[in-house]
Scaffold this active site. Structure first.
Site, short mmCIF file in Angstrom:
data_model
loop_
_atom_site.label_atom_id
_atom_site.label_comp_id
_atom_site.label_asym_id
_atom_site.label_seq_id
_atom_site.Cartn_x
_atom_site.Cartn_y
_atom_site.Cartn_z
N GLU A 1 -5.22 -5.23 10.61
CA GLU A 1 -4.17 -4.24 10.86
C GLU A 1 -4.45 -3.53 12.19
OE1 GLU A 1 -2.24 -2.88 6.94
OE2 GLU A 1 -4.08 -1.73 7.14
N HIS B 1 -9.43 1.00 5.07
CA HIS B 1 -8.14 1.22 5.75
C HIS B 1 -8.33 2.14 6.96
CE1 HIS B 1 -4.05 2.45 6.57
NE2 HIS B 1 -3.68 1.35 5.95
N ASN C 1 0.87 -1.18 0.00
CA ASN C 1 0.00 0.00 0.00
C ASN C 1 0.91 1.23 0.00
OD1 ASN C 1 -1.78 2.06 0.59
ND2 ASN C 1 -2.32 1.31 2.63
N TRP C 2 1.02 1.86 -1.17
CA TRP C 2 1.96 2.97 -1.31
C TRP C 2 1.47 4.25 -0.61
CZ3 TRP C 2 4.26 3.00 -7.00
CH2 TRP C 2 4.71 1.70 -7.30
N LYS C 3 0.20 4.28 -0.25
CA LYS C 3 -0.42 5.46 0.39
C LYS C 3 -0.17 6.70 -0.48
CE LYS C 3 -0.10 3.13 4.78
NZ LYS C 3 -0.03 3.20 6.24
N SER D 1 3.55 -2.36 10.29
CA SER D 1 5.01 -2.40 10.46
C SER D 1 5.63 -3.74 10.07
CB SER D 1 5.39 -2.02 11.89
OG SER D 1 4.99 -0.68 12.16
N GLU E 1 -6.67 4.52 8.04
CA GLU E 1 -6.48 5.95 7.76
C GLU E 1 -7.73 6.55 7.12
OE1 GLU E 1 -2.76 5.43 5.68
OE2 GLU E 1 -1.86 4.83 7.58
N GLY F 1 2.58 2.04 10.85
CA GLY F 1 3.51 3.15 10.70
C GLY F 1 4.23 3.52 11.98
N GLY G 1 2.93 -1.22 4.32
CA GLY G 1 2.95 0.21 4.05
C GLY G 1 4.37 0.68 3.83
N GLY G 2 4.97 1.25 4.87
CA GLY G 2 6.30 1.86 4.78
C GLY G 2 7.33 1.02 4.05
P1 PGA Z 1 2.89 0.12 7.71
O1 PGA Z 1 1.43 0.33 7.07
O2 PGA Z 1 3.46 -1.14 7.10
O3 PGA Z 1 3.67 1.35 7.34
O4 PGA Z 1 2.70 -0.02 9.17
C1 PGA Z 1 0.57 -0.75 6.85
C2 PGA Z 1 -0.73 -0.26 6.29
O5 PGA Z 1 -1.17 0.83 6.66
O6 PGA Z 1 -1.37 -0.93 5.45
#
Ligand code: PGA
Length: 250
Positions: free
Chosen positions: A167, A95, A9-11, A213, A97, A173, A234-235
């Protein structure tokens, strides 16, 4: 045997050039022989170009969000058909967010899931508890409500097009990963819940990803848990090396 599914997930990261560069490195690093499914979810602005680069490779593409209506006066929104027209096969919905920053409710997420499934997109449906909810001991209540409401009205047949991503919000993050046991406990709870709502066949076939993470150095201990069928990253998916490292662990 469920196949492992690793999604990035590149966000809100990567310009068009940067997206092309990243996906090219991922494709080169992967080769043709992947034992797991690999999905990249770039921002909307890069979907079309990323799609032309992943053609004839094992990499699949998803979007990070969509709106449930088909078309019309919804300024700034994107429909399922639009995503399909640029090559998306997947869409991330619910998600944390989106829930926290953009006030998405279980109901609006349910509308989106229905609309996506109607158009044959595969949905990566995210659920997870906040830190204070975990500390209060209500993790499974929260996850259960998100799943029951989010999947309301979805047929058993359509569940073959749903991936659930667990998640924990406190792990996203933050560098704090759930322990493999903490994650496994919730994953097994989710599988039992899906068996109750749908059937044991649906539950046995359901892909449940862990997200929060995930990195190359913690991926394998998470991915070897019985009910963890992949990762939503994500990251660590923003650098080809670390994303490829996670894929290698899978
Ligand atoms: P993260 O994000 O790996 O940076 O914790 C995961 C996500 O939000 O899908």
């Amino acid at each position: 045997m469920r196949k492992k599914v690793i999604a990035g997930n590149w966000k809100m990261n990567k310009s068009l050039n940067e997206s092309q560069e990243l996906v090219s490195k991922i494709i080169n690093g992967l080769g043709n022989d992947t034992k797991c499914d690999v999905i990249v979810c770039p921002p909307f602005t890069s979907l079309s170009e990323v799609h032309s680069l992943i053609k004839n490779t094992p990499v699949k593409m998803g979007a990070q969000n969509m709106y449930h209506e088909e078309s019309g006066a919804y300024t700034g929104e994107i429909s399922a058909d639009m995503l399909i027209s640029v090559g998306c096969e997947y869409v991330i919905l619910g998600h944390s967010e989106r829930r926290a920053i953009f006030n998405e409710s279980n109901k609006s997420i349910n509308n989106k899931i229905k609309a996506a499934l109607n158009k044959k997109l595969i949905v990566i449906f995210c659920v997870g508890e906040l830190l204070e909810q975990r500390e209060k001991g209500i993790t499974t209540d929260v996850v259960s409500e998100q799943i029951t409401k989010g999947l309301d009205g979805i047929s058993s047949e359509n569940m073959s097009k749903v991936i659930i991503a667990y998640e924990p919000v406190w792990a996203i993050g933050t560098g704090k990963t759930a322990t493999p046991q903490q994650a496994q406990d919730v994953h097994s709870f989710i599988r039992e819940l899906i068996a109750k709502i749908f059937s044991s066949v649906v539950a046995d076939n359901l892909i449940i990803q862990y997200g929060g993470s995930v990195k190359p150095d913690n991926a394998s201990e998470l991915l070897t848990q019985k009910d963890i069928d992949g990762a939503l990253v994500g990251g660590a998916c923003l650098k080809a090396d670390s994303f490829l490292g996670i894929i290698a662990s899978a």
